[in-house]
Design a protein around this motif. Structure first.
Motif, short mmCIF file in Angstrom:
data_model
loop_
_atom_site.label_atom_id
_atom_site.label_comp_id
_atom_site.label_asym_id
_atom_site.label_seq_id
_atom_site.Cartn_x
_atom_site.Cartn_y
_atom_site.Cartn_z
N GLN A 185 4.18 0.56 6.55
CA GLN A 185 3.98 0.59 5.10
C GLN A 185 4.35 0.19 4.12
O GLN A 185 3.86 -0.37 3.66
CB GLN A 185 3.36 1.97 4.88
CG GLN A 185 2.86 2.84 5.48
CD GLN A 185 0.86 3.09 5.24
OE1 GLN A 185 0.77 2.28 3.86
NE2 GLN A 185 0.63 3.34 6.73
N SER A 223 3.09 -3.53 4.46
CA SER A 223 1.67 -3.62 4.23
C SER A 223 1.58 -3.97 2.84
O SER A 223 0.14 -4.92 2.27
CB SER A 223 0.26 -2.60 4.37
OG SER A 223 1.04 -1.40 2.78
N GLY A 224 2.60 -3.90 1.46
CA GLY A 224 2.58 -4.40 -0.28
C GLY A 224 1.68 -3.41 -0.18
O GLY A 224 0.85 -4.01 -1.83
N THR A 225 0.80 -3.04 -0.01
CA THR A 225 0.15 -1.93 -0.67
C THR A 225 0.81 -0.58 -0.91
O THR A 225 2.13 -0.46 -0.34
CB THR A 225 -1.28 -1.17 0.46
OG1 THR A 225 -0.62 -0.43 1.31
CG2 THR A 225 -2.23 -2.84 0.56
N TYR A 226 0.52 0.58 -2.36
CA TYR A 226 0.74 1.69 -2.16
C TYR A 226 0.94 2.96 -0.90
O TYR A 226 -0.20 2.61 -0.14
CB TYR A 226 -0.09 2.26 -3.36
CG TYR A 226 0.21 3.80 -2.94
CD1 TYR A 226 1.24 4.17 -3.76
CD2 TYR A 226 -1.07 4.88 -2.99
CE1 TYR A 226 1.31 5.74 -3.69
CE2 TYR A 226 -0.85 6.01 -2.94
CZ TYR A 226 0.52 6.66 -3.39
OH TYR A 226 0.55 7.95 -3.66
N SER A 227 1.98 3.77 -0.85
CA SER A 227 2.03 4.77 -0.13
C SER A 227 2.89 5.25 -0.12
O SER A 227 4.11 5.22 -1.33
CB SER A 227 1.75 3.80 1.36
OG SER A 227 3.29 3.72 1.41
N GLN A 257 1.90 3.75 -7.09
CA GLN A 257 0.66 3.20 -7.32
C GLN A 257 0.49 2.24 -8.17
O GLN A 257 0.01 1.21 -7.64
CB GLN A 257 -0.09 4.53 -7.55
CG GLN A 257 -0.56 5.43 -7.09
CD GLN A 257 -1.65 6.76 -7.17
OE1 GLN A 257 -1.29 6.94 -8.32
NE2 GLN A 257 -2.02 7.33 -6.65
N LYS A 258 1.32 2.30 -9.52
CA LYS A 258 0.54 0.65 -10.38
C LYS A 258 0.84 -0.64 -9.65
O LYS A 258 0.38 -1.17 -9.54
CB LYS A 258 1.31 1.21 -12.17
CG LYS A 258 0.53 2.26 -12.58
CD LYS A 258 0.72 2.24 -13.62
CE LYS A 258 0.02 4.07 -14.53
NZ LYS A 258 -1.23 3.50 -14.78
N GLU A 259 2.51 -0.73 -8.74
CA GLU A 259 2.97 -1.42 -8.94
C GLU A 259 2.88 -2.31 -7.71
O GLU A 259 3.47 -2.18 -6.81
CB GLU A 259 4.20 -1.17 -9.16
CG GLU A 259 4.36 -1.64 -10.87
CD GLU A 259 5.81 -1.03 -11.46
OE1 GLU A 259 6.83 -1.97 -11.03
OE2 GLU A 259 5.44 -0.50 -12.69
N SER A 260 1.76 -0.76 -6.46
CA SER A 260 1.97 -1.25 -4.91
C SER A 260 3.19 -1.36 -4.46
O SER A 260 3.34 -1.50 -3.50
CB SER A 260 0.86 -2.78 -4.56
OG SER A 260 -0.03 -2.81 -5.23
N THR A 280 6.00 2.07 -2.45
CA THR A 280 6.08 3.00 -1.31
C THR A 280 6.71 4.30 -1.78
O THR A 280 8.13 3.74 -2.39
CB THR A 280 6.54 2.99 0.55
OG1 THR A 280 5.85 1.91 0.99
CG2 THR A 280 7.00 3.90 1.17
#
Ligand code: ADP
Ligand code: ZN
Length: 747
Positions: A223, A226-230, A358-361, A363
């Motif tokens: 995760q 992926s560079g997104t929020y998790s 969440q805001k900074e993508s 984990t």
């Protein structure tokens, strides 16, 4: 990003006021001012340090030019609160209904927002005088001492003036004479106040991960890349090797060029751990917690802000650390109530961590052996990825736990006993085998209260609705809420007779009893009283770790995080008082406390055992803790929460009205209830109270409480906000009303 030439600044002040204020900037300030910088402004008759939250070219129609005051002085030319942190602070202020200025103040290291009259001092870098050689080719006549100074500098390079004077055995005048000859230079430089300077003797062994650890780590890393929020909930039993996973994941973030943050409930409890981090990550680690000195905190914060440190470990306010390019936030022991700030701004750092991720993508990994009911519920609903470490490292068995029914002990001896024979016998056996034990009682002091046998009065705190606790070693009675102290009375203050009687034992008394019962047993105690000084606390832990102490007696401070392989016995003297607290989380807290402290036993090669003394042997929290059955506890507790409408089935808020005058507090709370009913005619919320809070008087103030429950957070906020606005218009001072969203305790 500057607006062309702002004439005005909108600021938030670090006080319990909800509005922002606007000030006029001088031409010079207008050039230098930036959003997030501090600005000293006149407010009422005082000057206060405020934070610029926006720069304005033209006044909105609602403000008239003549009413605007001039700002006094711009403190920074660079923002102390960067745009990401400001955005996070705005979310916190909005979600928890607290003033933005208070949140920003809490987000910065202490000492950066003095209650300023002019000339107040801010924390600053610490400067020290240094000396270095200047390149100089001309031959000059020098004395022996002068030559010695130059030789010293040649050997060791630039050094502090102080150590030069010592090393070269010379005086300040010799050095200034050399400065005049332009052979050397004296200059000021910032030196770093490093809280982890004494990192010695800590070896950092990297373990080969177990299959279970590898699998959990792989899922987290996947995760992360992926560079997104998790978000993850890591449910790992005590001793399952969670820490190693946190460190590996943090390393992964670093090698991807991002930064990492780890929140812990109370750093001071695990001094070894922060040093381990330093051993693994070196100077990249910055440490944030409240027992550091202001200067140390400022320097650590500065290193993070400059990007010198990319790993932050700290307690709740560290969630606001200005790290750049955040990749990972770990929240260890996510269930701990110390993540919640118990004064305004009432935020929960675990929840802020989730929002920040969440805001900074990034984990976020929430870890615990006893996840909070809310987090487990979220994982069940699929809001978090769920990963588990169900077994201890090395397939070590969990300690075997047993309940000791104190009703039987009472019947056998025909009087109450502090220690059951079973527990005493276990302590003795453990000592004989050369192993160690931990004895838990969540009450410090010697006796919990003092009673007069003649008139029946207890001695109460003059400021709070609680009894004073006897502390024998200091010969005082103390209030555990406001720290009021008085000498131990010889006679009853109410009736003047001398039949004073001490009831209920605390850790101090347990320690003494054990010393009397087992003269050869080496006993030490750990609680707020013995650990006021960091060094003493670290020493006790080190002594226990080295086997110089057999038995450690203490409060819940013992339950957390420590890893002592030779501990094979944990005795829980009593948790009955905690179980009986009038708070919907009392069962959950007791379950967590017992599970955590039980987790200290049997972490080495020998199996551990746990004895839990209680007068409520059939209570579900104790039964499930004893069986180490989290799932079972969770199901039962969830039913209770559902039947009684408590979180996570409803959103809860508490409104606490407080003040010195009982009549006024009662009237204001009745007025608040009236307004709540007026704005809640559609019955979207359930309102309970007002009633005296369980702690009905605290620090000289009376307290009345109203609880609001709703299925919808939006409805709850609307009703609370409208009612507060209405009572404020009717003359109630909102500083005397605390609105707490998602309270962790309703005492
Ligand atoms: P937890 O935080 O889950 O209670 P810890 O991270 O403290 O557990 O780990 C328990 C003990 O096991 C520690 O002494 C740790 O150094 C050790 N440990 C962790 N992972 C491994 C491993 N893969 N192999 C051997 N020992 C390990
Ligand atoms: Zn008190």
């Amino acid at each position: 990003m500057r607006v062309s030439n702002p004439q005005f600044a909108e600021v938030a002040v670090p006080l319990h006021v909800f509005q922002t204020f606007t000030y006029r900037l001088s031409p010079e300030q207008s050039t230098d001012a930036e959003v997030g910088a501090r600005l000293v402004v006149p407010l009422g008759r005082n000057l206060v340090t405020s934070y610029i939250v926006s720069l304005i070219d033209e006044l909105p129609a609602s403000l008239s030019d003549v009413e605007i005051k001039d700002a006094q002085g711009l403190v920074d030319t660079e923002p102390v609160c960067n745009p990401e942190i400001l955005q996070l602070a705005r979310w916190v202020a909005d979600y928890y209904a607290c003033p933005l200025g208070e949140v920003i103040k809490a987000a910065l290291p202490p000492g950066m927002t003095p209650k300023s009259r002019s000339g107040a001092s801010f924390v600053k870098p610490k400067l020290r005088r240094f000396v270095r050689l200047l390149p100089n080719s001309t031959e000059q006549k020098l004395t022996g001492t002068q030559r010695r100074v130059l030789a010293t500098l040649e050997d060791s390079g630039p050094m502090s003036l102080q150590s030069l004077l010592k090393t070269a055995e010379t005086s300040a005048s010799t050095i200034t004479s050399l400065e005049k000859k332009a052979l050397l230079e004296i200059y000021d430089d910032a030196i770093r106040r490093d809280p982890l300077a004494e990192t010695f003797g800590i070896s950092d062994e990297e373990h080969t991960l177990t299959a279970a650890q590898l699998s959990v780590l792989a899922q987290i890393e996947q995760q992360m890349t992926s560079g997104t929020y998790s978000a993850f909930l890591l449910h790992g039993v005590t001793g399952s090797g969670k820490t190693e996973i946190y460190m590996r994941a943090m390393n992964k973030a670093l090698s991807a060029g991002r930064s990492a943050m780890m929140l812990v409930p109370e750093i001071a409890l695990t001094p070894v751990f922060s040093r381990q981090l330093r051993a693994r990550f070196g100077d990249q680690v910055a440490i944030f917690h409240s027992s550091l000195q202001k200067g140390e905190r400022f320097d650590e914060w500065t290193r993070v802000r400059n990007g010198e440190a990319r790993v932050v470990i700290g307690t709740r306010s560290a969630v606001f650390a200005p790290v750049k390019n955040l990749g990972l936030i770990v929240v260890d022991e996510e269930h701990e109530s110390s993540y919640r700030q118990q004064e305004s701004p009432y935020y929960n750092a675990r929840d802020v961590a989730i929002v920040r991720a969440q805001k900074e993508s990034a984990t976020v990994v929430l870890g615990s052996a006893t996840p909070s009911l809310e987090s487990f519920h979220n994982a069940r609903k699929g809001k978090y990825h769920f990963v588990a470490l169900p077994e201890r490292i090395g397939a070590r068995p969990m300690a075997e736990a047993k309940i000791v029914d104190m009703r039987n002990v009472f019947a056998r001896h025909a009087k109450p006993r502090v220690f059951s024979d079973e527990l005493l016998e276990a302590i003795r056996e453990t000592r004989e085998r050369g192993e160690q034990s931990i004895i838990l009682l969540n009450r410090r002091g010697y006796s919990s209260f003092i009673l007069c046998r003649s008139c029946g009065e207890t001695i109460q705190c003059p400021n709070c609705d609680v009894t004073l606790t006897y502390h024998r070693s200091e010969r005082v009675i103390v209030c555990h809420y406001c720290n009021h102290r008085e000498a131990v009375p010889r006679v009853c203050p109410s009736c003047g007779k001398q039949y004073i009687y001490y009831v209920g034992e605390g850790t101090e008394q347990l320690e003494e009893m054990l010393r009397l019962l087992f003269p050869a047993l080496r006993v030490a105690r750990i609680d707020r009283d013995t650990t006021a000084r960091r060094k003493v606390f670290e020493q006790s832990l080190a002594d226990f770790s080295a086997g110089r102490i057999d038995t450690l007696v203490g409060t819940q401070m013992l339950a957390k995080g420590h890893d002592f392989p030779n501990v094979t016995l944990v005795g829980v003297v009593s948790v009955d008082a905690g179980l009986a607290l009038p708070d919907f989380r009392s069962a959950e807290r007791t379950f967590q406390l017992i599970t955590q402290v039980a987790g200290r036993a049997g972490r080495g090669d020998r199996p551990g055992r746990v004895l839990i003394q209680t007068y409520h042997p059939y209570h579900y929290a104790l039964r499930h803790a004893c069986a180490q059955d989290y799932q079972g506890f969770y199901e039962e507790e969830l039913r209770y929460r559902q039947n009684h409408s408590y979180p996570p089935f409803v959103v809860l808020a508490s409104l606490l009205v407080h003040g010195p005058d009982l009549g006024k507090v009662r009237n204001d709370s009745l007025e608040l209830r009236k307004q709540l009913d007026l704005v809640n005619q559609e019955r979207k919320c359930r309102v309970l109270g007002p009633a005296p809070a369980p702690l009905s008087r605290l620090k000289g103030e009376h307290r009345f409480q109203i609880l609001i429950k709703s299925r919808s957070r939006k409805d709850l906020r609307e009703v609370a906000d409208k009612a507060l606005k209405a009572v404020a218009e009717n003359g109630v001072n909102l500083r005397a009303v605390n609105l707490e969203i998602d309270p962790v305790s309703i005492m």
